[in-house]
Design a protein around this motif. Structure first.
Motif, PDB file in Angstrom:
ATOM      1  N   GLU A   1     -25.909  33.470  87.152  1.00  0.00           N
ATOM      2  CA  GLU A   1     -27.120  32.988  86.486  1.00  0.00           C
ATOM      3  C   GLU A   1     -28.188  34.075  86.374  1.00  0.00           C
ATOM      4  N   ASP A   2     -28.129  35.099  87.227  1.00  0.00           N
ATOM      5  CA  ASP A   2     -29.123  36.173  87.196  1.00  0.00           C
ATOM      6  C   ASP A   2     -28.843  37.243  86.139  1.00  0.00           C
ATOM      7  N   MET A   3     -27.735  37.152  85.430  1.00  0.00           N
ATOM      8  CA  MET A   3     -27.500  38.116  84.348  1.00  0.00           C
ATOM      9  C   MET A   3     -28.653  38.015  83.353  1.00  0.00           C
ATOM     10  N   PRO A   4     -29.222  39.139  82.918  1.00  0.00           N
ATOM     11  CA  PRO A   4     -30.307  39.078  81.931  1.00  0.00           C
ATOM     12  C   PRO A   4     -29.906  38.263  80.705  1.00  0.00           C
ATOM     13  N   GLU A   5     -30.826  37.430  80.247  1.00  0.00           N
ATOM     14  CA  GLU A   5     -30.511  36.545  79.128  1.00  0.00           C
ATOM     15  C   GLU A   5     -30.073  37.322  77.894  1.00  0.00           C
ATOM     16  N   SER A   6     -30.729  38.436  77.626  1.00  0.00           N
ATOM     17  CA  SER A   6     -30.390  39.216  76.435  1.00  0.00           C
ATOM     18  C   SER A   6     -28.990  39.805  76.540  1.00  0.00           C
ATOM     19  N   LEU A   7     -28.567  40.178  77.743  1.00  0.00           N
ATOM     20  CA  LEU A   7     -27.223  40.733  77.917  1.00  0.00           C
ATOM     21  C   LEU A   7     -26.169  39.650  77.727  1.00  0.00           C
ATOM     22  N   ALA A   8     -26.399  38.475  78.326  1.00  0.00           N
ATOM     23  CA  ALA A   8     -25.459  37.360  78.145  1.00  0.00           C
ATOM     24  C   ALA A   8     -25.353  36.979  76.671  1.00  0.00           C
ATOM     25  N   TYR A   9     -26.480  37.016  75.975  1.00  0.00           N
ATOM     26  CA  TYR A   9     -26.499  36.729  74.544  1.00  0.00           C
ATOM     27  C   TYR A   9     -25.643  37.734  73.782  1.00  0.00           C
ATOM     28  N   GLU A  10     -25.846  39.023  74.057  1.00  0.00           N
ATOM     29  CA  GLU A  10     -25.129  40.057  73.316  1.00  0.00           C
ATOM     30  C   GLU A  10     -23.632  40.046  73.617  1.00  0.00           C
ATOM     31  N   ILE A  11     -23.246  39.776  74.869  1.00  0.00           N
ATOM     32  CA  ILE A  11     -21.819  39.707  75.205  1.00  0.00           C
ATOM     33  C   ILE A  11     -21.164  38.537  74.487  1.00  0.00           C
ATOM     34  N   THR A  12     -21.834  37.373  74.530  1.00  0.00           N
ATOM     35  CA  THR A  12     -21.289  36.193  73.853  1.00  0.00           C
ATOM     36  C   THR A  12     -21.183  36.426  72.354  1.00  0.00           C
ATOM     37  N   LYS A  13     -22.202  36.977  71.755  1.00  0.00           N
ATOM     38  CA  LYS A  13     -22.210  37.264  70.316  1.00  0.00           C
ATOM     39  C   LYS A  13     -21.107  38.263  69.961  1.00  0.00           C
TER      40      LYS A  13
END
Length: 324
Positions: A258-270
């Motif tokens: 849950e602590d992964m930066p939101e922008s990084l999780a967004y970019e990996i998923t995208k």
């Protein structure tokens, strides 16, 4: 004059965008580890390709690590030792609810879902000379169920119990297990991985083998007793096996802390969801790595970065699976 004004506005926009982009990445790690499973299995191939894709496109030094599989991956992500992990949803649910064999009583509530991967079917391989052609033939035989902590090692013993079969169970990585089958050290290898399983393909190309799943009656018993679905393994995946086979399968997801930066999780998923051709070039099973399969997660909270991507893409995430 107008061209000068437009140029000035564009330059100003770039100046504003530059710091925003830098700020968006300032909390990103310089490196990350993806928890996979043993060599010779699909997780290792898929996870290594995923890590390479992240390294190439997101400028983060990502690397894949051999692990015991989903049970261990869930705990490694929960504790923050790994930033990304690959899990099947059966072991993930047990970890989520505090029933993990590796960390009993510890609810892994820091796990966050990113994207669906593929289905993991369960199959067995044995030398044809052994005469083993059916799960019931494994009674009293020496059978590897993959590495301890993996999906196969977790669920095959349960399937054996459901079917009233009592083999002598051992644990080993996929490549080691097929080597032991060829050398006569064990009688069969019961595994679970996205198809085609490279270790199965290797032994089938070099030896006369039997590869099988479940009979219709066995399949019905397993589906009734365990969190799996019927699955048909396509024919032609392994040399000498042109016809489809019936078995059961379990869905896989990539997860993060849950602590992964939101922008990084967004970019990996995208990155993963919008590059299916590249994912399929890593492994054929990634044909199921698409947004339409997001609904295969029914219990784990999605990472807010992943939720942001799916909502932008028009994919509905149930409110109960959104972070508070």
């Amino acid at each position: 004059m107008r061209m000068f004004v437009m140029a000035a506005l564009n330059a100003a926009a770039l100046c504003l965008a530059g710091p925003a982009i830098a700020q968006d990445r300032e909390d990103w790690p310089s490196s990350m580890t993806v928890g996979t499973a043993s060599q010779g299995g699909t997780y290792f191939i898929y996870g290594t390709g995923l890590a390479n894709l992240i390294s190439q496109e997101l400028d983060v030094n990502a690397s894949a690590e051999v692990t015991g599989g989903p049970v261990q991956n869930a705990t490694l992500v929960e504790t923050g030792d790994h930033q990304l992990g690959l899990v099947t949803m059966g072991p993930a649910h047990e970890a989520w609810t505090g029933e993990s064999e590796l960390a009993p009583g510890v609810e892994h509530q820091s796990l966050r879902a990113l994207f669906p991967m593929y289905q993991t079917p369960f199959q067995v391989v044995a030398l044809a000379s052994s005469g083993i052609e059916n799960v019931t033939d494994l009674d009293g035989k020496r059978v590897s169920v993959g590495p301890a902590g993996g999906t196969a090692a977790t669920y095959w013993p349960r399937y054996f119990e459901t079917l009233g079969v009592s083999p002598e169970i051992s644990y080993s990585g996929a490549n080691d297990a097929v080597g032991q089958v060829k050398d006569g050290l064990i009688d069969a290898f019961a595994f679970a991985a996205g198809v085609p399983i490279s270790a199965f393909a290797q032994i089938a190309a070099e030896n006369d083998v039997n590869i099988f799943g479940f009979t219709p009656e066995q399949q019905e018993q397993i589906v009734e007793a365990h969190p799996v679905s019927p699955f048909e393994v396509p024919g032609g995946l392994y040399e000498g096996f042109p016809d489809p086979q019936q078995t059961v399968a379990m869905w896989n997801f990539a997860i993060a802390h849950e602590d992964m930066p939101e922008s990084l999780a967004y970019e990996i998923t995208k990155l993963v969801m919008e590059n299916n051709d590249r994912m399929r070039s890593i492994h054929a099973s990634a044909k199921e790595t698409v947004p339409e399969n997001v609904d295969k997660n029914t219990f784990m909270t999605f990472h807010p970065g992943a939720v942001r991507y799916y909502e932008e893409a028009g994919v509905t995430i149930p409110d109960e699976l959104k972070p508070e």
